[in-house]
Write an enzyme that holds these catalytic residues in place. Structure first.
Site, PDB file in Angstrom:
ATOM      1  N   TYR A  55      31.347  36.693  40.628  1.00 32.03           N
ATOM      2  CA  TYR A  55      32.176  36.316  41.788  1.00 32.03           C
ATOM      3  C   TYR A  55      31.370  35.494  42.779  1.00 32.03           C
ATOM      4  CZ  TYR A  55      34.257  36.776  46.445  1.00 32.03           C
ATOM      5  OH  TYR A  55      34.730  36.511  47.710  1.00 32.03           O
ATOM      6  N   THR A  87      32.292  33.497  51.432  1.00 31.10           N
ATOM      7  CA  THR A  87      31.854  34.886  51.602  1.00 31.10           C
ATOM      8  C   THR A  87      30.357  34.957  51.908  1.00 31.10           C
ATOM      9  OG1 THR A  87      31.439  36.887  50.305  1.00 31.10           O
ATOM     10  CG2 THR A  87      31.709  34.895  49.064  1.00 31.10           C
ATOM     11  N   ASP A  88      29.963  36.047  52.547  1.00 34.50           N
ATOM     12  CA  ASP A  88      28.521  36.276  52.777  1.00 34.50           C
ATOM     13  C   ASP A  88      27.794  36.616  51.472  1.00 34.50           C
ATOM     14  OD1 ASP A  88      29.553  38.852  52.364  1.00 34.50           O
ATOM     15  OD2 ASP A  88      28.607  39.737  54.139  1.00 34.50           O
ATOM     16  N   GLU A  89      28.566  36.946  50.405  1.00 32.90           N
ATOM     17  CA  GLU A  89      27.928  37.397  49.155  1.00 32.90           C
ATOM     18  C   GLU A  89      27.129  36.287  48.481  1.00 32.90           C
ATOM     19  OE1 GLU A  89      30.316  40.014  46.731  1.00 32.90           O
ATOM     20  OE2 GLU A  89      31.511  40.623  48.452  1.00 32.90           O
ATOM     21  N   LYS A 123      31.734  31.541  43.954  1.00 31.17           N
ATOM     22  CA  LYS A 123      31.971  31.117  45.343  1.00 31.17           C
ATOM     23  C   LYS A 123      30.845  30.200  45.813  1.00 31.17           C
ATOM     24  CE  LYS A 123      34.852  32.147  47.833  1.00 31.17           C
ATOM     25  NZ  LYS A 123      36.207  31.598  48.082  1.00 31.17           N
TER      26      LYS A 123
HETATM   27  P1  NAD Z   1      42.988  38.060  47.382  1.00 31.79           P
HETATM   28  O1  NAD Z   1      42.489  38.278  45.996  1.00 31.79           O
HETATM   29  O2  NAD Z   1      43.679  39.165  48.101  1.00 31.79           O
HETATM   30  O3  NAD Z   1      44.017  36.820  47.382  1.00 31.79           O
HETATM   31  C1  NAD Z   1      43.769  35.638  46.668  1.00 31.79           C
HETATM   32  C2  NAD Z   1      45.070  34.837  46.639  1.00 31.79           C
HETATM   33  O4  NAD Z   1      44.802  33.614  45.925  1.00 31.79           O
HETATM   34  C3  NAD Z   1      46.208  35.542  45.908  1.00 31.79           C
HETATM   35  O5  NAD Z   1      47.403  35.421  46.643  1.00 31.79           O
HETATM   36  C4  NAD Z   1      46.302  34.796  44.582  1.00 31.79           C
HETATM   37  O6  NAD Z   1      47.618  34.787  44.029  1.00 31.79           O
HETATM   38  C5  NAD Z   1      45.852  33.406  44.983  1.00 31.79           C
HETATM   39  N1  NAD Z   1      45.312  32.636  43.856  1.00 31.79           N
HETATM   40  C6  NAD Z   1      44.401  33.061  42.933  1.00 31.79           C
HETATM   41  N2  NAD Z   1      44.166  32.084  42.036  1.00 31.79           N
HETATM   42  C7  NAD Z   1      44.919  31.020  42.421  1.00 31.79           C
HETATM   43  C8  NAD Z   1      45.087  29.707  41.905  1.00 31.79           C
HETATM   44  N3  NAD Z   1      44.442  29.287  40.794  1.00 31.79           N
HETATM   45  N4  NAD Z   1      45.928  28.858  42.557  1.00 31.79           N
HETATM   46  C9  NAD Z   1      46.603  29.268  43.664  1.00 31.79           C
HETATM   47  N5  NAD Z   1      46.490  30.502  44.182  1.00 31.79           N
HETATM   48  C10 NAD Z   1      45.649  31.363  43.567  1.00 31.79           C
HETATM   49  O7  NAD Z   1      41.742  37.527  48.182  1.00 31.79           O
HETATM   50  P2  NAD Z   1      41.352  37.737  49.724  1.00 31.79           P
HETATM   51  O8  NAD Z   1      40.605  39.001  49.857  1.00 31.79           O
HETATM   52  O9  NAD Z   1      42.531  37.480  50.562  1.00 31.79           O
HETATM   53  O10 NAD Z   1      40.314  36.552  49.898  1.00 31.79           O
HETATM   54  C11 NAD Z   1      40.739  35.246  50.312  1.00 31.79           C
HETATM   55  C12 NAD Z   1      39.541  34.329  50.382  1.00 31.79           C
HETATM   56  O11 NAD Z   1      38.583  34.853  51.299  1.00 31.79           O
HETATM   57  C13 NAD Z   1      38.795  34.182  49.051  1.00 31.79           C
HETATM   58  O12 NAD Z   1      38.388  32.845  48.927  1.00 31.79           O
HETATM   59  C14 NAD Z   1      37.612  35.108  49.193  1.00 31.79           C
HETATM   60  O13 NAD Z   1      36.530  34.662  48.419  1.00 31.79           O
HETATM   61  C15 NAD Z   1      37.330  34.999  50.669  1.00 31.79           C
HETATM   62  N6  NAD Z   1      36.675  36.165  51.295  1.00 31.79           N
HETATM   63  C16 NAD Z   1      37.201  37.423  51.117  1.00 31.79           C
HETATM   64  C17 NAD Z   1      36.600  38.508  51.758  1.00 31.79           C
HETATM   65  C18 NAD Z   1      37.159  39.907  51.635  1.00 31.79           C
HETATM   66  O14 NAD Z   1      36.543  40.857  52.135  1.00 31.79           O
HETATM   67  N7  NAD Z   1      38.318  40.111  51.040  1.00 31.79           N
HETATM   68  C19 NAD Z   1      35.471  38.305  52.558  1.00 31.79           C
HETATM   69  C20 NAD Z   1      34.968  36.996  52.710  1.00 31.79           C
HETATM   70  C21 NAD Z   1      35.596  35.940  52.083  1.00 31.79           C
HETATM   71  P1  TYD Z   2      34.565  46.035  47.499  1.00 31.01           P
HETATM   72  O1  TYD Z   2      35.659  46.477  48.416  1.00 31.01           O
HETATM   73  O2  TYD Z   2      34.882  45.832  46.053  1.00 31.01           O
HETATM   74  O3  TYD Z   2      33.961  44.707  48.145  1.00 31.01           O
HETATM   75  P2  TYD Z   2      32.581  43.892  47.747  1.00 31.01           P
HETATM   76  O4  TYD Z   2      32.122  44.324  46.414  1.00 31.01           O
HETATM   77  O5  TYD Z   2      33.072  42.490  47.762  1.00 31.01           O
HETATM   78  O6  TYD Z   2      31.596  44.208  48.838  1.00 31.01           O
HETATM   79  O7  TYD Z   2      33.390  47.080  47.587  1.00 31.01           O
HETATM   80  C1  TYD Z   2      32.765  47.397  48.808  1.00 31.01           C
HETATM   81  C2  TYD Z   2      31.607  48.303  48.502  1.00 31.01           C
HETATM   82  O8  TYD Z   2      32.129  49.544  48.020  1.00 31.01           O
HETATM   83  C3  TYD Z   2      30.699  47.780  47.409  1.00 31.01           C
HETATM   84  O9  TYD Z   2      29.337  48.126  47.737  1.00 31.01           O
HETATM   85  C4  TYD Z   2      31.141  48.519  46.167  1.00 31.01           C
HETATM   86  C5  TYD Z   2      31.625  49.851  46.718  1.00 31.01           C
HETATM   87  N1  TYD Z   2      32.723  50.491  45.961  1.00 31.01           N
HETATM   88  C6  TYD Z   2      32.623  51.836  45.579  1.00 31.01           C
HETATM   89  O10 TYD Z   2      31.608  52.507  45.858  1.00 31.01           O
HETATM   90  N2  TYD Z   2      33.652  52.395  44.896  1.00 31.01           N
HETATM   91  C7  TYD Z   2      34.773  51.689  44.556  1.00 31.01           C
HETATM   92  O11 TYD Z   2      35.685  52.261  43.892  1.00 31.01           O
HETATM   93  C8  TYD Z   2      34.881  50.327  44.970  1.00 31.01           C
HETATM   94  C9  TYD Z   2      36.097  49.507  44.629  1.00 31.01           C
HETATM   95  C10 TYD Z   2      33.829  49.770  45.687  1.00 31.01           C
END
Ligand code: NAD
Ligand code: TYD
Length: 355
Positions: free
Chosen positions: A158, A132-134, A162
């Site tokens: 989180y 992630t960019d975070e 990561k």
């Molecule tokens: P998500 O929470 O929707 O899905 C995570 C999946 O991992 C789930 O299916 C869960 O059951 C599985 N999981 C969790 N713990 C596990 C374990 N111990 N063993 C096996 N499986 C396990 O997450 P997402 O949003 O799809 O994110 C996927 C990846 O991308 C993550 O690594 C996250 O850090 C990264 N990422 C997400 C975003 C975003 O905006 N959602 C952005 C950048 C990077």
């Molecule tokens: P989120 O979707 O949780 O992603 P991330 O924290 O990984 O960026 O949140 C996106 C942005 O929205 C973040 O700045 C937090 C804000 N946010 C709210 O303002 N209200 C909410 O209920 C949630 C879930 C997020």
């Protein structure tokens, strides 16, 4: 075939579906099915012999190695993680277990498996780590976007977990030569996103007539990327990325949270009007997230230049598709709003609204 972890989650399931739509190559999909993992995302693959789903935990290194030896994949794409910042604030422990120890166990399994390979199989194996960019922390209003050279400065449990996993992946390349590639992507949105994250939460609450909670002043900035563009970037990194390299992935689309929410309300007003009012009337400013990062922005120039990847969707096109998908899949939304989901909503929002 390829080995995917976390392929029942939001991005992982989009990746699996896109992969099988575009390639004949099979996938073994290993997922623990936590609250975030959902096999409903993959129902369209029922009966598809190319998809092998295994319920498993990445923390179980022996089980991961046994699966790698059984399926003998040419590559591993690692999505599995605990992924929600607010949950990491309430309960950080699972983030350390899965994101740090789990990635470590998976790296060890991958290293042991990779060491049994020879010749081309060994040279061409890839471990693609999805991050992630975070990990780069928070930008000031006028700072340049994150590049791959930006120093790590994670601020939430989180992002710290990561960042730790990214460091382990880096170390396995440098120390053991394991051919790893890391991608650091900005906020994704699109089909199958669990309604704890901003965009699906706001849609679910809007349609249910509930408050749309905006943390703090709503001026925090995120870069948003449509999920299928992220999946394409991962495929490109797997295909042509150089081992040991890091690629930032982003949509060149910075937006304030309040503007994202207003855009959603405007599209819902058009597609599913509520009699006599705009959904924007449901917006509520609530207590801020502790340690809330103010701004993320990604310079995706390296992956564009070196691998020729560019997002296909703009925010306007992607967000419309997303809203339409949620409107068309209200049964999916209802199914994920289980008892566990409701207790999370109570835990995260009850005190905020009161304040
Ligand atoms: P998500 O929470 O929707 O899905 C995570 C999946 O991992 C789930 O299916 C869960 O059951 C599985 N999981 C969790 N713990 C596990 C374990 N111990 N063993 C096996 N499986 C396990 O997450 P997402 O949003 O799809 O994110 C996927 C990846 O991308 C993550 O690594 C996250 O850090 C990264 N990422 C997400 C975003 C975003 O905006 N959602 C952005 C950048 C990077
Ligand atoms: P989120 O979707 O949780 O992603 P991330 O924290 O990984 O960026 O949140 C996106 C942005 O929205 C973040 O700045 C937090 C804000 N946010 C709210 O303002 N209200 C909410 O209920 C949630 C879930 C997020």
């Amino acid at each position: 075939m390829i080995f995917v972890t976390g392929g029942a989650g939001f991005i992982g399931s989009n990746f699996v579906l896109d992969w099988l739509a575009q390639s004949g190559e099979g996938i073994v999909n290993v997922d623990k099915l936590t609250y975030a993992g959902n096999l409903d995302n993959l129902v369209s693959l029922q009966g598809d012999a190319r998809h092998h789903f295994v319920r498993g935990d990445i923390c179980d290194g022996d089980a991961m190695l046994a699966l790698l030896e059984q399926y003998r994949p040419r590559a591993l794409v690692h999505f599995a993680a605990e992924s929600h910042v607010d949950r990491s604030i309430h309960s950080p422990s699972a983030f350390i277990t899965t994101n740090v120890s789990g990635t470590f166990a998976l790296l060890e399994a991958a290293r042991a498996y990779w060491n049994t390979l020879t010749g081309r199989e060994k040279d061409e194996f890839r471990f693609v780590h999805i991050s992630t960019d975070e990990v780069y922390g928070s930008l000031g209003e006028n700072d340049a976007p994150f590049t791959e050279m930006t120093a790590y400065a994670p601020n939430s449990p989180y992002s710290a977990s990561k960042a730790s996993s990214d460091h382990l992946v880096r170390a396995y390349f440098h120390t053991y030569g394991l051919p790893t590639i890391t991608t650091n992507c900005s906020n994704n949105y699109g089909p199958y996103q669990f309604p704890e994250k901003l965009i699906p939460l706001v849609m679910a609450n809007a349609l249910a007539g509930k408050p749309l909670p905006i943390y703090g002043d709503g001026g925090q900035v995120r870069d948003w990327l449509y999920v299928s563009d992220h999946c394409a970037a991962v495929r490109r990194a797997l295909e042509a990325g150089r081992p040991g390299e890091v690629y930032n992935v982003g949509g060149w689309n910075e937006m304030k949270n309040i503007d994202v929410v207003r855009t959603l309300c405007a599209i819902l007003d058009e597609l599913r009007p509520a009699p006599g009012r705009s959904y924007a009337s449901q917006v509520r400013f609530v207590a801020d997230r502790p340690g809330h990062d103010r701004r993320y922005a990604v310079d995706a120039g390296k992956i564009e230049r070196e691998l020729g990847w560019k997002p296909v969707e703009t925010f306007d096109t992607g967000i419309r598709k997303t809203v339409q998908w949620y409107l068309d899949h209200q049964d999916w939304v209802a199914n994920v709003q289980s008892g566990a989901y409701l207790s999370w909503v109570e835990q995260n929002y009850a005190k905020r609204e009161a304040s």
